[in-house]
Design a protein around this motif. Structure first.
Motif, PDB file in Angstrom:
ATOM      1  N   ILE A   6      30.958   9.582  32.367  1.00 51.31           N
ATOM      2  CA  ILE A   6      29.877   8.607  32.435  1.00 51.31           C
ATOM      3  C   ILE A   6      30.100   7.448  31.469  1.00 51.31           C
ATOM      4  CG2 ILE A   6      28.422   9.898  30.797  1.00 51.31           C
ATOM      5  CD1 ILE A   6      25.985   8.960  32.430  1.00 51.31           C
ATOM      6  N   LEU A   7      30.667   7.749  30.284  1.00 50.74           N
ATOM      7  CA  LEU A   7      30.903   6.720  29.270  1.00 50.74           C
ATOM      8  C   LEU A   7      32.329   6.858  28.751  1.00 50.74           C
ATOM      9  CD1 LEU A   7      29.452   4.469  27.472  1.00 50.74           C
ATOM     10  CD2 LEU A   7      29.344   6.259  25.730  1.00 50.74           C
ATOM     11  N   GLU A   8      33.003   5.722  28.651  1.00 51.94           N
ATOM     12  CA  GLU A   8      34.386   5.734  28.176  1.00 51.94           C
ATOM     13  C   GLU A   8      34.635   4.515  27.303  1.00 51.94           C
ATOM     14  OE1 GLU A   8      38.947   6.159  29.913  1.00 51.94           O
ATOM     15  OE2 GLU A   8      37.307   5.637  31.278  1.00 51.94           O
ATOM     16  N   GLN A  62      37.350  -1.866  24.881  1.00 51.14           N
ATOM     17  CA  GLN A  62      36.539  -1.898  26.094  1.00 51.14           C
ATOM     18  C   GLN A  62      35.578  -0.720  26.119  1.00 51.14           C
ATOM     19  OE1 GLN A  62      38.886  -1.525  29.695  1.00 51.14           O
ATOM     20  NE2 GLN A  62      37.567  -2.920  30.836  1.00 51.14           N
ATOM     21  N   ILE A  63      34.370  -0.960  26.668  1.00 46.89           N
ATOM     22  CA  ILE A  63      33.374   0.095  26.879  1.00 46.89           C
ATOM     23  C   ILE A  63      33.010   0.106  28.355  1.00 46.89           C
ATOM     24  CG2 ILE A  63      31.116   1.026  26.225  1.00 46.89           C
ATOM     25  CD1 ILE A  63      31.262  -0.781  23.709  1.00 46.89           C
ATOM     26  N   LEU A  64      33.086   1.283  28.980  1.00 44.11           N
ATOM     27  CA  LEU A  64      32.757   1.431  30.393  1.00 44.11           C
ATOM     28  C   LEU A  64      31.617   2.427  30.542  1.00 44.11           C
ATOM     29  CD1 LEU A  64      36.381   1.811  31.814  1.00 44.11           C
ATOM     30  CD2 LEU A  64      34.996  -0.268  31.822  1.00 44.11           C
ATOM     31  N   PHE A  65      30.638   2.094  31.379  1.00 45.80           N
ATOM     32  CA  PHE A  65      29.536   3.000  31.697  1.00 45.80           C
ATOM     33  C   PHE A  65      29.433   3.099  33.210  1.00 45.80           C
ATOM     34  CE2 PHE A  65      24.888   3.719  32.458  1.00 45.80           C
ATOM     35  CZ  PHE A  65      24.844   5.018  31.944  1.00 45.80           C
ATOM     36  N   ILE A  78      22.044  -2.995  28.843  1.00 43.39           N
ATOM     37  CA  ILE A  78      22.505  -1.611  28.978  1.00 43.39           C
ATOM     38  C   ILE A  78      21.321  -0.643  29.044  1.00 43.39           C
ATOM     39  CG2 ILE A  78      24.697  -2.096  27.847  1.00 43.39           C
ATOM     40  CD1 ILE A  78      23.577  -0.277  25.530  1.00 43.39           C
ATOM     41  N   ALA A  79      20.196  -1.024  28.433  1.00 44.12           N
ATOM     42  CA  ALA A  79      18.995  -0.194  28.552  1.00 44.12           C
ATOM     43  C   ALA A  79      18.547  -0.139  30.010  1.00 44.12           C
ATOM     44  CB  ALA A  79      17.877  -0.730  27.669  1.00 44.12           C
ATOM     45  N   ARG A  80      18.615  -1.275  30.695  1.00 39.96           N
ATOM     46  CA  ARG A  80      18.234  -1.299  32.109  1.00 39.96           C
ATOM     47  C   ARG A  80      19.201  -0.481  32.956  1.00 39.96           C
ATOM     48  NH1 ARG A  80      16.652  -6.700  30.868  1.00 39.96           N
ATOM     49  NH2 ARG A  80      18.676  -7.546  31.500  1.00 39.96           N
ATOM     50  N   GLN A  81      20.442  -0.360  32.506  1.00 41.26           N
ATOM     51  CA  GLN A  81      21.413   0.441  33.244  1.00 41.26           C
ATOM     52  C   GLN A  81      21.253   1.938  32.983  1.00 41.26           C
ATOM     53  OE1 GLN A  81      25.563  -0.888  33.444  1.00 41.26           O
ATOM     54  NE2 GLN A  81      24.940  -2.877  32.661  1.00 41.26           N
ATOM     55  N   GLY A  82      20.483   2.295  31.940  1.00 39.92           N
ATOM     56  CA  GLY A  82      20.185   3.705  31.720  1.00 39.92           C
ATOM     57  C   GLY A  82      20.688   4.299  30.428  1.00 39.92           C
ATOM     58  N   ILE A  83      21.200   3.461  29.495  1.00 39.74           N
ATOM     59  CA  ILE A  83      21.614   3.959  28.179  1.00 39.74           C
ATOM     60  C   ILE A  83      20.495   3.650  27.189  1.00 39.74           C
ATOM     61  CG2 ILE A  83      23.315   3.850  26.332  1.00 39.74           C
ATOM     62  CD1 ILE A  83      25.341   2.791  28.310  1.00 39.74           C
ATOM     63  N   ILE A  84      19.856   4.679  26.655  1.00 46.91           N
ATOM     64  CA  ILE A  84      18.733   4.492  25.742  1.00 46.91           C
ATOM     65  C   ILE A  84      19.046   5.199  24.430  1.00 46.91           C
ATOM     66  CG2 ILE A  84      16.255   4.764  25.376  1.00 46.91           C
ATOM     67  CD1 ILE A  84      16.885   2.978  27.746  1.00 46.91           C
ATOM     68  N   ARG A  85      18.846   4.487  23.335  1.00 44.21           N
ATOM     69  CA  ARG A  85      19.134   5.029  22.013  1.00 44.21           C
ATOM     70  C   ARG A  85      17.853   5.403  21.272  1.00 44.21           C
ATOM     71  NH1 ARG A  85      22.653   2.066  17.236  1.00 44.21           N
ATOM     72  NH2 ARG A  85      22.097   3.478  15.543  1.00 44.21           N
ATOM     73  N   SER A  86      17.898   6.568  20.661  1.00 46.86           N
ATOM     74  CA  SER A  86      16.819   7.004  19.786  1.00 46.86           C
ATOM     75  C   SER A  86      17.303   6.819  18.353  1.00 46.86           C
ATOM     76  CB  SER A  86      16.503   8.475  20.060  1.00 46.86           C
ATOM     77  OG  SER A  86      15.447   8.906  19.250  1.00 46.86           O
ATOM     78  N   PHE A  87      16.550   6.095  17.546  1.00 47.65           N
ATOM     79  CA  PHE A  87      17.050   5.661  16.247  1.00 47.65           C
ATOM     80  C   PHE A  87      16.946   6.729  15.176  1.00 47.65           C
ATOM     81  CE2 PHE A  87      16.715   1.629  18.315  1.00 47.65           C
ATOM     82  CZ  PHE A  87      17.746   0.885  17.755  1.00 47.65           C
ATOM     83  N   GLN A  88      17.801   6.578  14.166  1.00 48.64           N
ATOM     84  CA  GLN A  88      17.856   7.536  13.065  1.00 48.64           C
ATOM     85  C   GLN A  88      16.518   7.591  12.330  1.00 48.64           C
ATOM     86  OE1 GLN A  88      21.126   6.837  10.439  1.00 48.64           O
ATOM     87  NE2 GLN A  88      20.595   8.495   9.059  1.00 48.64           N
ATOM     88  N   ILE A  89      15.917   6.431  12.084  1.00 52.27           N
ATOM     89  CA  ILE A  89      14.588   6.380  11.476  1.00 52.27           C
ATOM     90  C   ILE A  89      13.577   6.349  12.623  1.00 52.27           C
ATOM     91  CG2 ILE A  89      13.022   5.043  10.023  1.00 52.27           C
ATOM     92  CD1 ILE A  89      15.522   3.939   8.610  1.00 52.27           C
ATOM     93  N   SER A  90      12.635   7.262  12.566  1.00 53.64           N
ATOM     94  CA  SER A  90      11.727   7.456  13.696  1.00 53.64           C
ATOM     95  C   SER A  90      11.083   6.155  14.152  1.00 53.64           C
ATOM     96  CB  SER A  90      10.646   8.465  13.300  1.00 53.64           C
ATOM     97  OG  SER A  90       9.922   8.876  14.410  1.00 53.64           O
ATOM     98  N   ALA A  91      11.389   5.776  15.388  1.00 59.49           N
ATOM     99  CA  ALA A  91      10.974   4.466  15.903  1.00 59.49           C
ATOM    100  C   ALA A  91       9.688   4.597  16.710  1.00 59.49           C
ATOM    101  CB  ALA A  91      12.090   3.859  16.755  1.00 59.49           C
ATOM    102  N   VAL A  92       8.591   4.841  16.018  1.00 58.90           N
ATOM    103  CA  VAL A  92       7.289   4.931  16.671  1.00 58.90           C
ATOM    104  C   VAL A  92       6.307   4.046  15.919  1.00 58.90           C
ATOM    105  CG1 VAL A  92       7.639   7.245  17.628  1.00 58.90           C
ATOM    106  CG2 VAL A  92       6.725   7.000  15.321  1.00 58.90           C
ATOM    107  N   PHE A  93       5.182   3.762  16.576  1.00 60.45           N
ATOM    108  CA  PHE A  93       4.135   2.945  15.952  1.00 60.45           C
ATOM    109  C   PHE A  93       3.183   3.880  15.208  1.00 60.45           C
ATOM    110  CE2 PHE A  93       5.694   0.484  19.548  1.00 60.45           C
ATOM    111  CZ  PHE A  93       5.909  -0.754  18.970  1.00 60.45           C
ATOM    112  N   PRO A  94       3.162   3.826  13.880  1.00 65.04           N
ATOM    113  CA  PRO A  94       2.475   4.865  13.105  1.00 65.04           C
ATOM    114  C   PRO A  94       0.965   4.885  13.265  1.00 65.04           C
ATOM    115  CG  PRO A  94       3.281   3.112  11.663  1.00 65.04           C
ATOM    116  CD  PRO A  94       3.867   2.863  13.014  1.00 65.04           C
ATOM    117  N   HIS A  95       0.358   3.729  13.566  1.00 63.39           N
ATOM    118  CA  HIS A  95      -1.107   3.688  13.602  1.00 63.39           C
ATOM    119  C   HIS A  95      -1.662   3.703  15.018  1.00 63.39           C
ATOM    120  CE1 HIS A  95      -1.092   3.319   9.323  1.00 63.39           C
ATOM    121  NE2 HIS A  95      -0.284   2.274   9.384  1.00 63.39           N
TER     122      HIS A  95
END
Length: 258
Positions: A6-8, A62-65, A78-95
């Motif tokens: 899927i990724l190379e 080169q990066i292939l997906f 790339i997010a629209r193509q289906g690659i989604i990253r979850s960040f090391q520091i929790s990426a949420v809205f705290p309030h």
């Protein structure tokens, strides 16, 4: 590139003012696998992740997906193509509440994330799907909880839920168990196994017990270059890997932290 990959990356390289952080890395991630990227501190893992998710531009290579060249693509593309990253520091809205956080993820997937002028009630149609996602990560009972009040491990579970809201074909998890106690590590590890069904996961992780329990394949970086690849059993017995982690070829990788 076969249909099973899927990724190379091909000789992926990143230089910073003469310092080579990622050096000619060839990586292949199999579709449907949980694949770990590990290495000692300074090995280039995070830089490699940033290249894959387009937060850094490669110096060369080169990066292939799914067989398509995404080397020059922007993060949103790339997010629209289906690659989604979850960040090391929790990426949420705290309030915001847990439910509201997941609903924002669903809005992003629909392309309506900036329609802040819409009626609050118009977003309620997303609640059913949001609750399904919360059920997947065992957060149903916390739906009305303000996120800042969640325990740390539950925040990471919420982050995975908001990532799932984007309908990823491939999830990139950056240090998903960092800073957790044993109970939270176990919970998040089981959660990663659960949400891996039907999708591919590439993760940077320090905890070797996590990696040994859930990963199909492991790639080891050292000084920006690929040192070894294989199953945990293969990698943990590799003399080069043991030397990179332990400073000698004596002992085992078991329990080592990158």
């Amino acid at each position: 590139m076969t249909n099973n990959v899927i990724l190379e990356t091909k000789r992926l390289t990143k230089e910073f003012k003469g310092f080579t952080a990622v050096n000619a890395v060839d990586l292949q991630v199999q579709r449907g696998h949980i694949h770990a990227l590990i290495g000692p501190n300074g090995a280039g893992k995070t830089t490699c992740f940033n290249l894959l998710t387009k937060f850094l531009v490669p110096t060369s290579g080169q990066i292939l997906f799914n067989g398509q060249d995404i080397t020059s693509a922007r993060p949103a593309q790339i997010a629209r193509q289906g690659i989604i990253r979850s960040f090391q520091i929790s990426a949420v809205f705290p309030h915001m509440t847990v439910l509201e956080n997941v609903r924002i993820g669903l809005q992003r997937a629909l392309g309506t994330s900036f329609h802040f002028w819409k009626s609050h009630h118009s977003l309620n149609r997303l609640n059913e799907r949001a609750m399904e996602l919360l059920a997947q990560v065992d957060l149903t009972e916390f739906a009305a909880t303000v996120t800042v009040d969640l325990p740390y491990g539950r925040k990471r579970a919420l982050e995975i839920a908001t990532t799932l809201a984007m309908e990823p074909e491939m999830m990139l998890l950056d240090e998903p168990t960092q800073g957790m106690g044993h109970e939270d590590v176990h919970r998040v590890t089981e959660l990663i196994k659960k949400v891996s069904a039907g999708r591919t996961i590439l993760m940077v992780e320090h905890n070797m017990s996590v990696i040994s329990g859930i990963c199909d394949k492991i790639s080891v970086l050292q000084r920006g270059a690929m040192l070894a690849e294989g199953t945990y059993a293969e990698v943990s017995q590799n003399p080069k890997v043991m030397e990179a982690y332990m400073g000698s070829t004596e002992g085992e990788l078991q329990g080592a932290h990158a």
